[in-house]
Design an enzyme around this catalytic site. Sequence first.
Site: not given
Length: 274
Positions: A123-126
């Site tokens: 996901t964009r949880k980076t």
Amino acid sequence: MFIGDIERFLKEDLGYNDISCHLVPDRETDAIIFAKADCVVAGIGIARSFFDYLGINATTEYEDGSAIGKGDVIFNLRGSSVSILRAERLVLNFLGHLSGIATLTRKCVDMVGKHSNARVACTRKTTPGIREYEKMAVVAGGGDSHRFNLSDSIMIKDNHVKMMGVEAAIRSAKEKASFTQKIEVEVESVENALLAAKCGADIIMLDNMSPDTIIETVSSLKGASIPEHILVEVSGGIDSDNLEEYAKTGVDVISMGSLIHKSSWVDVSLEFLE
């Protein structure tokens, strides 16, 4: 890796008065980088970027995605002793972090493969500033990178729906989207999943649903004869502990922020050779 990134990372790590690396005689020397645990390696190209920039000759038989064992030598190095010390922590940090992501991703991909052909995606949880490298590590582990940024596709999330409703949000997205952009809609109920399909979504994300509710929703969508191009994605609270339950639901994509934020660094080390 771009030169600007290399220089930014080196500036952060070396600071303005690097005495420690200059304590040793600056002479041509040999060193190795090796794994201290079994893993799927990632970050090979990034490590090379630092070595090339600092004039260090680095050879390896591995590439991103290679499975390696405890004790295996990842890189053989030859170059200035000072330069190798300067590269050491940055290279080990990237290799350790990214290999941890790739290793967990491979574990999850293999787990899902026992039950379905669903893609495992991140996901964009980076980590801000190194998203592209973390997503590359997911790909090295056999996963899908999902979208890199907000411009890659249009995602209508729960807050969009709360403000506009599913139908109006999709209509607005279609008016603004390029023909190259897919429209994804995040839904939390069977009713909204069916509505999103009816209104022309390309991807329907079932958010924070239990596996039983997902099975019910997938069945309802199939019963409604949705167009074949529509993908069904599931996301929210999924990790390696409960992944198998979601792999059996019949979805096309399983998105997991945990591939990155729950991965453990792989222990890698650098040693000078006598």
